[in-house]
Design an enzyme around this catalytic site. Structure first.
Site, PDB file in Angstrom:
ATOM      1  N   ASP A 171      38.847  25.605   3.498  1.00 37.00           N
ATOM      2  CA  ASP A 171      39.842  24.974   4.351  1.00 37.00           C
ATOM      3  C   ASP A 171      39.810  25.659   5.712  1.00 37.00           C
ATOM      4  OD1 ASP A 171      42.365  23.087   3.832  1.00 37.00           O
ATOM      5  OD2 ASP A 171      42.951  24.654   5.235  1.00 37.00           O
ATOM      6  N   ILE A 172      39.882  24.884   6.787  1.00 34.47           N
ATOM      7  CA  ILE A 172      39.929  25.468   8.131  1.00 34.47           C
ATOM      8  C   ILE A 172      41.313  26.085   8.338  1.00 34.47           C
ATOM      9  CG2 ILE A 172      39.700  25.036  10.605  1.00 34.47           C
ATOM     10  CD1 ILE A 172      38.000  22.584   9.914  1.00 34.47           C
ATOM     11  N   GLU A 215      40.864  18.629   6.676  1.00 35.85           N
ATOM     12  CA  GLU A 215      40.084  19.799   7.086  1.00 35.85           C
ATOM     13  C   GLU A 215      39.559  20.586   5.896  1.00 35.85           C
ATOM     14  OE1 GLU A 215      44.427  21.256   7.092  1.00 35.85           O
ATOM     15  OE2 GLU A 215      43.316  19.390   7.346  1.00 35.85           O
TER      16      GLU A 215
END
Length: 308
Positions: A171-172, A215
């Site tokens: 995950d960003i 994301e």
């Protein structure tokens, strides 16, 4: 571009030689002389089309077709029956079992070439449409649907020998803040750059990278044990850091980072692919709870967990 592969199945070598002579200029041709050998070859390296003799000792063509259509990994393979039988009942039986066509012996080269060509082209078009349906439009990676389909196939395949499988979820970090600071077009560019970094890190032919949603990304790593999964996760992290994308809204770094969770285990017939997703997601949550920009790897056979 590789040529389509045709599997010829016939217990008479002379018939194989005739069909091979007709098709070898346009296709990669392999052959089997028994039903069981045909099933083994198809499972090892699925061809683009199978020419299947009806009358064979042991497993006949009907039984081979039944097993092919009953296997989720092989059910979509086009099968053309080849037989000397001029029997409508046999033809109807074959078509009702999922065969796409029937070719009678003695083989007429022009007819065989045309029918094989038509069905190979139809398969190419179906594969192209299927690829569009399972590709993420922004990144070009596989989408969540294809990831789940692939995970089902891989767990079934690897369970035959109890091989390792690892799944990575990432995950960003603070991506909402990134969008708030730089705008959604910049957010889309960031996602595409992360996708490219992911492809560079998970680069084996058997690895699959996908955009899981928003994301969040995922990788399937067939044959990868916990140590191998950790090495890929570290490479993903390094590749993302090397992009050096500014992120003023991050609380952990002046550049974009990712949090990563990985789950590894040996495949078993009773284990569904969702177990790897759930466990990798749980480890991703641990990485976020530990401060983000972290990697957490779990061997969920031994319950060993490591965060770095």
């Amino acid at each position: 571009m590789s040529r389509p592969t045709i599997l010829i199945v016939d217990d008479e070598i002379a018939n194989i030689e005739i069909m091979n002579a007709v098709l070898e200029d346009d296709y990669e041709v392999c052959f089997a002389t028994s039903g069981q050998q045909a099933l083994d070859l198809a499972r090892e390296a699925p061809p683009d089309l199978i020419l299947l003799d009806v009358l064979m000792p042991g497993l006949d063509g009907f039984e081979v077709c039944r097993q092919l259509k009953g296997d989720p990994l092989l059910a979509d393979l086009p099968v053309i029956f080849t037989t000397g039988l001029g029997d409508t009942d046999h033809e109807m039986r074959g078509l009702s079992m999922g065969a796409i066509d029937y070719v009678t012996k003695p083989i007429q080269p022009a007819i065989l070439r045309a029918r094989v060509g038509n069905h190979v082209e139809l398969k190419r078009l179906r594969d192209q449409l299927a690829s569009m349906a399972v590709t993420d439009g922004l990144t070009g990676l596989s989408n969540r649907r294809y990831l789940q389909q692939s995970l089902t196939r891989e767990t079934q395949r690897l369970a035959r020998d109890g091989d390792w499988l690892s799944v990575i979820m990432l995950d960003i970090d603070f991506f909402k803040q990134f969008n708030d600071t730089y705008g959604h077009p910049a957010g889309d560019r960031c996602i595409k750059m992360i996708a490219a970094a992911l492809m560079r890190a998970a680069k084996r032919a058997s690895d699959l990278s996908a955009r899981y949603g928003g994301e969040e990304f995922a990788c399937i790593l067939p044959g990868a044990d916990p140590r191998a999964a950790e090495l890929v996760a570290q490479e993903i992290r390094l590749q993302v850091q090397s992009l050096n994308i500014p992120h003023e809204g991050s609380r952990v770094s002046p550049i974009v980072t990712v949090s990563i969770g990985a789950a590894s285990a040996r495949c078993q017939p009773s284990r569904m692919g969702d177990l790897w997703i759930e466990e990798a997601d749980r480890q991703l949550y641990r990485s976020k709870q530990s401060g983000r920009d972290r990697i957490t790897v779990c061997d969920f056979d031994s319950r060993r967990i490591e965060t770095c």
